[in-house]
Write a protein that holds these residues in place. Structure first.
Motif, PDB file in Angstrom:
ATOM      1  N   ALA A  47       0.827  -1.207   0.000  1.00  0.00           N
ATOM      2  CA  ALA A  47       0.000   0.000   0.000  1.00  0.00           C
ATOM      3  C   ALA A  47       0.860   1.255   0.000  1.00  0.00           C
ATOM      4  N   PHE A  48       2.132   1.123   0.393  1.00  0.00           N
ATOM      5  CA  PHE A  48       3.052   2.259   0.451  1.00  0.00           C
ATOM      6  C   PHE A  48       4.098   2.183  -0.663  1.00  0.00           C
ATOM      7  N   GLN A  49       3.857   1.332  -1.648  1.00  0.00           N
ATOM      8  CA  GLN A  49       4.786   1.156  -2.751  1.00  0.00           C
ATOM      9  C   GLN A  49       4.074   1.322  -4.089  1.00  0.00           C
ATOM     10  N   LYS A  50       4.869   1.508  -5.134  1.00  0.00           N
ATOM     11  CA  LYS A  50       4.359   1.345  -6.480  1.00  0.00           C
ATOM     12  C   LYS A  50       4.697  -0.090  -6.882  1.00  0.00           C
ATOM     13  N   TYR A  51       3.842  -0.974  -6.433  1.00  0.00           N
ATOM     14  CA  TYR A  51       4.160  -2.401  -6.492  1.00  0.00           C
ATOM     15  C   TYR A  51       4.104  -2.923  -7.928  1.00  0.00           C
ATOM     16  N   ASP A 261     -15.933  -3.048  -2.656  1.00  0.00           N
ATOM     17  CA  ASP A 261     -15.395  -4.369  -2.962  1.00  0.00           C
ATOM     18  C   ASP A 261     -15.305  -4.611  -4.463  1.00  0.00           C
ATOM     19  N   THR A 262     -16.342  -4.248  -5.205  1.00  0.00           N
ATOM     20  CA  THR A 262     -16.301  -4.432  -6.658  1.00  0.00           C
ATOM     21  C   THR A 262     -15.323  -3.450  -7.301  1.00  0.00           C
ATOM     22  N   TYR A 263     -15.187  -2.260  -6.726  1.00  0.00           N
ATOM     23  CA  TYR A 263     -14.218  -1.289  -7.240  1.00  0.00           C
ATOM     24  C   TYR A 263     -12.793  -1.792  -7.036  1.00  0.00           C
ATOM     25  N   VAL A 264     -12.530  -2.367  -5.860  1.00  0.00           N
ATOM     26  CA  VAL A 264     -11.207  -2.930  -5.582  1.00  0.00           C
ATOM     27  C   VAL A 264     -10.904  -4.069  -6.545  1.00  0.00           C
ATOM     28  N   TYR A 265     -11.895  -4.914  -6.806  1.00  0.00           N
ATOM     29  CA  TYR A 265     -11.699  -6.017  -7.765  1.00  0.00           C
ATOM     30  C   TYR A 265     -11.373  -5.476  -9.156  1.00  0.00           C
ATOM     31  N   ARG A 266     -12.120  -4.471  -9.589  1.00  0.00           N
ATOM     32  CA  ARG A 266     -11.916  -3.926 -10.935  1.00  0.00           C
ATOM     33  C   ARG A 266     -10.562  -3.241 -11.064  1.00  0.00           C
ATOM     34  N   MET A 267     -10.189  -2.481 -10.036  1.00  0.00           N
ATOM     35  CA  MET A 267      -8.927  -1.753 -10.096  1.00  0.00           C
ATOM     36  C   MET A 267      -7.726  -2.658  -9.833  1.00  0.00           C
ATOM     37  N   GLY A 268      -7.895  -3.649  -8.944  1.00  0.00           N
ATOM     38  CA  GLY A 268      -6.770  -4.486  -8.568  1.00  0.00           C
ATOM     39  C   GLY A 268      -6.566  -5.679  -9.465  1.00  0.00           C
ATOM     40  N   VAL A 269      -7.583  -6.521  -9.577  1.00  0.00           N
ATOM     41  CA  VAL A 269      -7.450  -7.763 -10.343  1.00  0.00           C
ATOM     42  C   VAL A 269      -7.509  -7.496 -11.841  1.00  0.00           C
ATOM     43  N   VAL A 270      -8.456  -6.663 -12.280  1.00  0.00           N
ATOM     44  CA  VAL A 270      -8.637  -6.428 -13.712  1.00  0.00           C
ATOM     45  C   VAL A 270      -7.570  -5.479 -14.253  1.00  0.00           C
ATOM     46  N   ASN A 271      -7.364  -4.345 -13.551  1.00  0.00           N
ATOM     47  CA  ASN A 271      -6.416  -3.342 -14.047  1.00  0.00           C
ATOM     48  C   ASN A 271      -5.005  -3.495 -13.485  1.00  0.00           C
ATOM     49  N   GLY A 272      -4.814  -4.354 -12.506  1.00  0.00           N
ATOM     50  CA  GLY A 272      -3.477  -4.625 -11.982  1.00  0.00           C
ATOM     51  C   GLY A 272      -2.917  -3.553 -11.071  1.00  0.00           C
ATOM     52  N   ASN A 273      -3.756  -2.659 -10.538  1.00  0.00           N
ATOM     53  CA  ASN A 273      -3.279  -1.606  -9.636  1.00  0.00           C
ATOM     54  C   ASN A 273      -3.347  -2.124  -8.200  1.00  0.00           C
ATOM     55  N   PHE A 274      -2.415  -2.996  -7.856  1.00  0.00           N
ATOM     56  CA  PHE A 274      -2.470  -3.678  -6.568  1.00  0.00           C
ATOM     57  C   PHE A 274      -2.190  -2.738  -5.400  1.00  0.00           C
TER      58      PHE A 274
END
Length: 308
Positions: A47-51, A261-274
């Motif tokens: 959360a504190f990195q550009k992972y 929750d759905t926003y996190v899924y879309r941004m994290g899993v779909v768009n890769g912005n972990f």
């Protein structure tokens, strides 16, 4: 000091030896929480990195609080947050209280055989996955579903539930009530068995009817259980069930149905912005912790035991 330390070690060692079977029974649960709950918390660092997955935790660039700043700068996050809070509020008001009412009604049943049948029927939906529940609702309430066929056979106009943004939140709450209310009564029924029957007898002697007995004996008897579960529920106020919402979501209701929750899924899993989604999850956890601590202090100030 050395003698006291030795005595403490001896006491702890004796206690562990005496309770070894209890610890052995608790071991699977402890291992489960260590592996799936506590060890994954090390991933909060992203959360504190550009992972970047190819670089891993150690080589990804450190960005400090930039991901959290991006959360507050995001024009969409406010709408998703409000949708989450509103749906969660509906669930607390309705889905949280229905199991209490069902438990009280079941407790009033005198025929044990009928009571067991009703309990079993109420428990069954809990064992259905949200995929099955969503499929059932689609079959029943889609435009050419069974409910609309029945309404049209009666000469009534068909209704639009699945794609109507005014009905979507209510439908989600009804799904939770139907699926989880029966299962939620288990704890309350267990608490009701701990009420002294003599209290009901004393209430009868004083002339109290069934409603008066429920109000003055039953509800106070399970008050501590209600408060405890309510405090725990506040900890998940920003979790409204990803699977349920994601399966029922469509473009017509996204304005009122898209949640964190759905926003996190879309941004994290779909768009890769972990990193960004991890920051959102961390903020959700912090909010939940603050609510639990605050509610627990309030409960203790009113003389209740609370969670701790």
């Amino acid at each position: 000091m050395e003698i006291q330390k030795e005595r403490r070690k001896h006491v702890w060692g004796h206690r562990l030896l005496k309770e070894r079977y209890l610890w052995l029974m608790a071991l699977p649960g402890i291992v489960y929480f260590l592996i799936y709950k506590y060890i994954p918390m090390l991933g909060i660092v992203i959360a504190f990195q550009k992972y970047i997955p190819s670089k891993g935790f150690l080589k990804s660039d450190w960005v400090g609080l930039d991901n959290f700043q991006h959360i507050f700068d995001s024009p969409e996050i406010g709408r998703y947050f409000m949708n989450t809070v509103i749906i969660s509020f509906y669930q607390i008001v309705f889905a949280f209280t229905v199991p209490i009412l069902i438990a009280i009604l079941l407790n009033e049943l005198k025929f044990e055989f009928f009571k067991k049948i009703v309990q079993t029927l109420l428990y069954l939906p809990h064992f259905l996955s949200w995929v099955v529940v969503a499929g059932i609702f689609y079959l029943l309430f889609q435009s050419d579903g069974q409910v609309n066929h029945l309404l049209m056979s009666w000469g009534l106009d068909p209704i639009n539930i699945l794609s109507n943004e005014h009905n979507f939140r209510g439908m989600l709450v009804l799904q939770v009530i139907w699926k989880e209310s029966g299962w939620g009564t288990i704890i309350y029924l267990a608490a009701l068995t701990g009420i002294d029957p003599e209290l009901y007898e004393a209430a009868k002697i004083d002339g109290a009817g069934r409603l008066r007995q429920i109000y003055h004996v039953t509800l106070p008897g399970i008050r501590s259980t209600i408060i405890l579960l309510f405090i725990l529920r506040l900890g998940t106020v920003l979790d409204v069930g990803f699977e349920q919402v994601y399966l029922m979501l469509n473009s017509n209701v996204s304005e009122v149905g898209e949640v964190l929750d759905t926003y996190v899924y879309r941004m994290g899993v779909v768009n890769g912005n972990f990193s960004f989604t991890t920051a959102v999850g961390l903020l959700k956890g912090i909010v939940g912790m603050i609510l639990i601590v605050t509610a627990n202090k309030l409960a203790r100030s009113f003389g209740e035991k609370g969670v701790y």
